[in-house]
Design an enzyme around this catalytic site. Sequence first.
Site, short mmCIF file in Angstrom:
data_model
loop_
_atom_site.label_atom_id
_atom_site.label_comp_id
_atom_site.label_asym_id
_atom_site.label_seq_id
_atom_site.Cartn_x
_atom_site.Cartn_y
_atom_site.Cartn_z
N CYS A 173 -7.16 42.94 18.36
CA CYS A 173 -6.36 43.58 17.81
C CYS A 173 -4.72 44.50 18.33
CB CYS A 173 -7.29 44.94 16.92
SG CYS A 173 -8.00 44.77 16.46
N ALA A 174 -3.81 43.82 19.20
CA ALA A 174 -3.02 43.35 19.68
C ALA A 174 -1.71 44.05 19.59
CB ALA A 174 -2.85 42.17 20.02
N ALA A 175 -1.02 44.51 18.53
CA ALA A 175 -0.30 45.72 18.98
C ALA A 175 -0.31 47.21 19.16
CB ALA A 175 0.31 45.47 17.75
N PRO A 176 0.55 47.15 19.36
CA PRO A 176 2.23 46.76 20.39
C PRO A 176 2.57 46.05 21.49
CG PRO A 176 1.75 48.98 20.72
CD PRO A 176 0.51 49.14 19.45
N ASP A 187 -9.81 46.17 20.72
CA ASP A 187 -9.34 47.57 21.01
C ASP A 187 -9.24 48.34 19.23
OD1 ASP A 187 -8.34 50.12 21.35
OD2 ASP A 187 -5.83 48.83 21.73
N GLY A 241 0.90 46.88 25.06
CA GLY A 241 0.82 46.57 25.90
C GLY A 241 -0.42 45.96 26.90
N LYS A 242 -2.03 46.24 26.04
CA LYS A 242 -3.08 45.42 26.36
C LYS A 242 -2.56 44.06 26.39
CE LYS A 242 -5.96 48.94 24.65
NZ LYS A 242 -5.46 49.62 23.98
N CYS A 276 -9.53 54.69 21.04
CA CYS A 276 -9.07 55.52 21.76
C CYS A 276 -8.92 57.21 20.79
CB CYS A 276 -6.64 55.20 21.01
SG CYS A 276 -6.14 55.52 20.15
N ASP A 304 -6.10 38.55 10.83
CA ASP A 304 -7.06 39.40 10.63
C ASP A 304 -8.39 39.48 11.74
OD1 ASP A 304 -8.98 40.71 9.25
OD2 ASP A 304 -8.15 40.59 6.96
#
Length: 433
Positions: free
Chosen positions: A249-252, A318, A254-255, A370, A300
Site C-alpha cells: 500500500c505504497a502511495a504516496p 502500511d 515515502g516508505k 498510523c 489491489d
Amino acid sequence: MSARRKALEALVEITDHGAYANLKLKETLSGVSEQEARWVSAAVYTAIEHLAYIDHVLSGFVHQKPKPIIRGILRLGVCQLLYMNVPDSAVCDESVKLAREVGKGALSGYVNGVLRNICRNKGSLPALPENLTQRLSIESGYPEWIVEEYIGQYGEEFARNLLFAQNLGLTLRAQPPFTPKELGDALCARGVSFSRGTIINEAFKLEKGFDIASDALFLEGKVAVQSESAMLAAKACKVGPGMRVLDACAAPGGKSAYLAALMEDRGHLEAWEVHEHRKELLDKTLGRLHVRCANTRVQDACELREELVGSMDAVLVDAPCSGLGVSGKPDIRYARSPGDIQSLAALQKKILDCCANYVALGGALVYATCTVSKRENQDVVSDFLKRHAEFQLDPFTELLPDGMRYRAKDGMLHLFPHMDHTDGFFIARMVKR
C-alpha cells in the site's frame, strides 16, 4: 476575493462537505501571496483544531443553528477572537464585511450582534460540562466516541495526554546519495534550526518550518518529508541490498523510497497502489527521489497475484487506517465514525491475509498503521496470527533506543505523540517459519 473569504470557503468545504484540509487548501491557495497563504492556512487549521470549543462557545450565544455559510463566518470570527490575537473590533468589522462579500448582507447585523456579544462576555463564556467524556471532547476537539475509546484503552491520564499532544511539525531525512551530514549542513546554511531524531538518528526534526516544497533540497530529490514513525516501519522490514521486497500500500511513496535507500537501490522493490491517481503520486515521489529498483503498479492488495506467491523476502503492509495518529490533520477526527473503524479493520485483515501469501520461508511480514486504535492494531494482528500459524511475532528491539526496547519485546510496538514525539503509529513484525 479576500483572504477571509478564501478561509471561509475552505472551512465550509472541510467541515460541511468532507473535503480534506490539505488538498482543499492547496487548491484554495494556488497563486496567492505567501503572506496571505500563511494567514488563510493558520485560520482554517486553528478553527478545525478548536472546532468543538468554538461551537460550544457559539451555543451560548446562538439559539438556532445557522446555515453553513453564516455558521462558518461565526466560527472564523470566534477563532480569531480566542486564538489568533486579532482585535475584537477588527474581528467584528471584518466578519460583517465577509457576510456582505458572500451575498449575506441581510444577515450582517446578526453576525455583528453575535460576535460583539461574545466580545463583551469573554470573561463568562459557557461553562464546560461536568461529564468527563463531554468535557475532554470539547477541550481537545476529538469526538466523544474517540475520547471514550482512548479512556477505555489507556486510562484517563494517558488518554488526556494523548488527546492534547502538540502538533509535531516537519521531519526530514536525507535520500542517498545525499547524506545526513550534508542535510544538516544544508539546513544550518539556511538558518533552519533542528534536532536529531530520538528514535532514528537520521531524522531531522525542524524547530520551525520553511517552504520545503520549493527548496532545491526537495526539488533535486535530496530530502524526503517523513516522520520517525514511518521510517521505523520501513526499518522493521530489515531489508538489504539484493532482496525482493513488496510495499503493498505504497502511495504516496515515502516508505518505498526509504526501503529503496535501505536496499542501496539494489534488488527488486514492488510498490503497489490500488488507485491510478495514487499510483501517479507514487511514481512522482520515487522519480523525484531517484529510486531505480522499484516497479510500481496499480494493484489491489486484496487480490492475489499467483506468480508472486512465496517470492518476497519482506512485505510491508502500511494498511489503510483511520489516520488518527497523524499530527497536523485535525480534520480527520471529524471525518471518521465508529463504523469506519470496524470497516477498516475488516479491510486490514483482508489485506494481511492476501499479502501473507507473498512472504518467502524465513521472510518478514510487517504490518503498520498510523493510528492508535487497538481495534486496527493489536486486534488485527492477533486475529491474523490465530489463522496463520506459520507466522510468529518477531521482536525488532535492536532498532530502538535502550529506553524503548521493552515496549517492542513481543514484536509489536505502539508509538504515541506525547511519549515519543512522533506520529502515533503501530508496527508489528512477523516472520514466516
